[in-house]
Design a protein around this motif. Structure first.
Motif, PDB file in Angstrom:
ATOM      1  N   PRO A  84      -5.728  -7.700   7.004  1.00 54.62           N
ATOM      2  CA  PRO A  84      -4.448  -7.159   6.531  1.00 54.62           C
ATOM      3  C   PRO A  84      -4.508  -6.811   5.042  1.00 54.62           C
ATOM      4  O   PRO A  84      -5.168  -7.493   4.263  1.00 54.62           O
ATOM      5  CB  PRO A  84      -3.467  -8.311   6.777  1.00 54.62           C
ATOM      6  CG  PRO A  84      -4.307  -9.534   6.714  1.00 54.62           C
ATOM      7  CD  PRO A  84      -5.661  -9.132   7.257  1.00 54.62           C
ATOM      8  N   PRO A  85      -3.837  -5.723   4.648  1.00 57.45           N
ATOM      9  CA  PRO A  85      -3.777  -5.422   3.223  1.00 57.45           C
ATOM     10  C   PRO A  85      -2.985  -6.519   2.505  1.00 57.45           C
ATOM     11  O   PRO A  85      -1.933  -6.933   2.979  1.00 57.45           O
ATOM     12  CB  PRO A  85      -3.058  -4.072   3.165  1.00 57.45           C
ATOM     13  CG  PRO A  85      -2.366  -3.924   4.463  1.00 57.45           C
ATOM     14  CD  PRO A  85      -3.104  -4.755   5.455  1.00 57.45           C
ATOM     15  N   GLN A  86      -3.554  -7.000   1.404  1.00 55.43           N
ATOM     16  CA  GLN A  86      -2.905  -8.092   0.675  1.00 55.43           C
ATOM     17  C   GLN A  86      -2.689  -7.786  -0.799  1.00 55.43           C
ATOM     18  O   GLN A  86      -1.798  -8.335  -1.413  1.00 55.43           O
ATOM     19  CB  GLN A  86      -3.731  -9.370   0.812  1.00 55.43           C
ATOM     20  CG  GLN A  86      -3.824  -9.848   2.241  1.00 55.43           C
ATOM     21  CD  GLN A  86      -4.675 -11.100   2.367  1.00 55.43           C
ATOM     22  OE1 GLN A  86      -5.285 -11.563   1.419  1.00 55.43           O
ATOM     23  NE2 GLN A  86      -4.709 -11.652   3.556  1.00 55.43           N
ATOM     24  N   THR A  87      -3.515  -6.921  -1.330  1.00 58.65           N
ATOM     25  CA  THR A  87      -3.421  -6.628  -2.758  1.00 58.65           C
ATOM     26  C   THR A  87      -2.970  -5.190  -2.982  1.00 58.65           C
ATOM     27  O   THR A  87      -3.036  -4.350  -2.067  1.00 58.65           O
ATOM     28  CB  THR A  87      -4.791  -6.819  -3.452  1.00 58.65           C
ATOM     29  OG1 THR A  87      -5.703  -5.816  -2.941  1.00 58.65           O
ATOM     30  CG2 THR A  87      -5.358  -8.210  -3.211  1.00 58.65           C
TER      31      THR A  87
ATOM     32  N   TYR B 207      -5.949  -4.349  11.543  1.00 60.31           N
ATOM     33  CA  TYR B 207      -5.087  -4.801  10.451  1.00 60.31           C
ATOM     34  C   TYR B 207      -4.644  -6.255  10.593  1.00 60.31           C
ATOM     35  O   TYR B 207      -4.231  -6.858   9.609  1.00 60.31           O
ATOM     36  CB  TYR B 207      -3.898  -3.862  10.265  1.00 60.31           C
ATOM     37  CG  TYR B 207      -4.314  -2.582   9.586  1.00 60.31           C
ATOM     38  CD1 TYR B 207      -4.700  -2.580   8.249  1.00 60.31           C
ATOM     39  CD2 TYR B 207      -4.362  -1.377  10.278  1.00 60.31           C
ATOM     40  CE1 TYR B 207      -5.105  -1.419   7.621  1.00 60.31           C
ATOM     41  CE2 TYR B 207      -4.759  -0.207   9.656  1.00 60.31           C
ATOM     42  CZ  TYR B 207      -5.139  -0.241   8.328  1.00 60.31           C
ATOM     43  OH  TYR B 207      -5.542   0.917   7.710  1.00 60.31           O
TER      44      TYR B 207
ATOM     45  N   PHE C  86       0.558  -2.471   9.854  1.00 60.99           N
ATOM     46  CA  PHE C  86       0.492  -3.579   8.902  1.00 60.99           C
ATOM     47  C   PHE C  86       1.847  -3.736   8.224  1.00 60.99           C
ATOM     48  O   PHE C  86       2.693  -2.849   8.284  1.00 60.99           O
ATOM     49  CB  PHE C  86      -0.613  -3.347   7.854  1.00 60.99           C
ATOM     50  CG  PHE C  86      -0.498  -2.015   7.139  1.00 60.99           C
ATOM     51  CD1 PHE C  86       0.304  -1.884   6.012  1.00 60.99           C
ATOM     52  CD2 PHE C  86      -1.181  -0.906   7.602  1.00 60.99           C
ATOM     53  CE1 PHE C  86       0.418  -0.669   5.367  1.00 60.99           C
ATOM     54  CE2 PHE C  86      -1.074   0.321   6.958  1.00 60.99           C
ATOM     55  CZ  PHE C  86      -0.281   0.442   5.838  1.00 60.99           C
ATOM     56  N   ASP C  87       2.034  -4.881   7.597  1.00 62.28           N
ATOM     57  CA  ASP C  87       3.286  -5.176   6.901  1.00 62.28           C
ATOM     58  C   ASP C  87       3.291  -4.536   5.516  1.00 62.28           C
ATOM     59  O   ASP C  87       2.226  -4.354   4.900  1.00 62.28           O
ATOM     60  CB  ASP C  87       3.467  -6.686   6.755  1.00 62.28           C
ATOM     61  CG  ASP C  87       3.698  -7.367   8.089  1.00 62.28           C
ATOM     62  OD1 ASP C  87       4.292  -6.733   8.980  1.00 62.28           O
ATOM     63  OD2 ASP C  87       3.269  -8.530   8.238  1.00 62.28           O
TER      64      ASP C  87
ATOM     65  N   PRO D 164       4.015  -4.397   1.382  1.00 62.29           N
ATOM     66  CA  PRO D 164       3.889  -5.409   0.322  1.00 62.29           C
ATOM     67  C   PRO D 164       5.258  -5.987   0.005  1.00 62.29           C
ATOM     68  O   PRO D 164       6.283  -5.504   0.494  1.00 62.29           O
ATOM     69  CB  PRO D 164       3.341  -4.606  -0.862  1.00 62.29           C
ATOM     70  CG  PRO D 164       3.841  -3.216  -0.636  1.00 62.29           C
ATOM     71  CD  PRO D 164       3.869  -3.040   0.866  1.00 62.29           C
ATOM     72  N   ASN D 165       5.270  -6.988  -0.811  1.00 60.42           N
ATOM     73  CA  ASN D 165       6.524  -7.581  -1.259  1.00 60.42           C
ATOM     74  C   ASN D 165       6.627  -7.365  -2.763  1.00 60.42           C
ATOM     75  O   ASN D 165       5.792  -7.878  -3.494  1.00 60.42           O
ATOM     76  CB  ASN D 165       6.578  -9.066  -0.921  1.00 60.42           C
ATOM     77  CG  ASN D 165       7.938  -9.664  -1.185  1.00 60.42           C
ATOM     78  OD1 ASN D 165       8.915  -8.950  -1.339  1.00 60.42           O
ATOM     79  ND2 ASN D 165       7.986 -10.972  -1.231  1.00 60.42           N
TER      80      ASN D 165
ATOM     81  N   ASP E 198      -5.662  -2.853  -1.982  1.00 59.38           N
ATOM     82  CA  ASP E 198      -5.743  -2.620  -0.535  1.00 59.38           C
ATOM     83  C   ASP E 198      -4.761  -1.533  -0.099  1.00 59.38           C
ATOM     84  O   ASP E 198      -5.110  -0.631   0.673  1.00 59.38           O
ATOM     85  CB  ASP E 198      -5.420  -3.898   0.256  1.00 59.38           C
ATOM     86  CG  ASP E 198      -6.432  -5.013   0.067  1.00 59.38           C
ATOM     87  OD1 ASP E 198      -7.586  -4.731  -0.331  1.00 59.38           O
ATOM     88  OD2 ASP E 198      -6.050  -6.175   0.317  1.00 59.38           O
ATOM     89  N   TYR E 199      -3.531  -1.624  -0.581  1.00 58.02           N
ATOM     90  CA  TYR E 199      -2.518  -0.643  -0.207  1.00 58.02           C
ATOM     91  C   TYR E 199      -2.839   0.732  -0.777  1.00 58.02           C
ATOM     92  O   TYR E 199      -2.667   1.751  -0.113  1.00 58.02           O
ATOM     93  CB  TYR E 199      -1.127  -1.100  -0.652  1.00 58.02           C
ATOM     94  CG  TYR E 199      -0.575  -2.224   0.182  1.00 58.02           C
ATOM     95  CD1 TYR E 199      -0.041  -1.981   1.441  1.00 58.02           C
ATOM     96  CD2 TYR E 199      -0.581  -3.536  -0.278  1.00 58.02           C
ATOM     97  CE1 TYR E 199       0.468  -3.007   2.220  1.00 58.02           C
ATOM     98  CE2 TYR E 199      -0.079  -4.582   0.489  1.00 58.02           C
ATOM     99  CZ  TYR E 199       0.448  -4.310   1.738  1.00 58.02           C
ATOM    100  OH  TYR E 199       0.951  -5.325   2.505  1.00 58.02           O
TER     101      TYR E 199
END
Length: 125
Positions: A33-36, A29, A89-90, A92-93, A39-40
């Motif tokens: 890393p998941p970004q979109t 990750y 992983f972090d 999303p925002n 992805d999540y």
């Protein structure tokens, strides 16, 4: 009486619990890393969906109510709930989106908003 606690949301996240400390998962990750949103959602479908549906029905119902309640009344720290399980992983925002996507992927087009009357009826049992 039943009290809805934010930690009930971690039932959805259990397959990711502690993976921040797993070297293979962490390296993966960090490199991808998941970004979109896509992805999540892929992670939700591949890692969370089946294990959740394997839980006993009563636990799924309680988790469902907790998720509905907190999505309807965002009075909790979604990031804190997410980070508390030590995922690899972090979020999303904003982090609430991850929980909204869990709802959408697990329950399709069903309405998540819980009314006060529904909440009172459930907790009176």
């Amino acid at each position: 009486m039943f009290i809805i606690k934010p930690d009930m949301l971690t039932m959805f996240l259990e397959p990711l619990a502690g993976l921040a400390e797993d070297e293979v998962e962490s390296v993966y990750y960090m490199s991808v890393p998941p970004q979109t949103e896509e992805d999540y959602r892929k992670i939700i479908n591949e890692r969370l969906k089946e294990p959740f549906y394997q839980k006993e029905e009563k636990k799924r119902k309680l988790a469902n109510l907790a998720l509905r309640y907190y999505l309807s009344h965002p009075t909790i720290d979604f990031e804190g709930v997410f980070e508390s399980i030590l995922p690899p992983f972090d979020p999303p925002n904003p982090p609430r989106d991850f929980f909204l996507w869990i709802w959408e992927e697990l329950y399709g087009g069903k309405e998540y908003r819980v009314t006060e009357e529904e909440y009172k009826m459930f907790t009176a049992k």
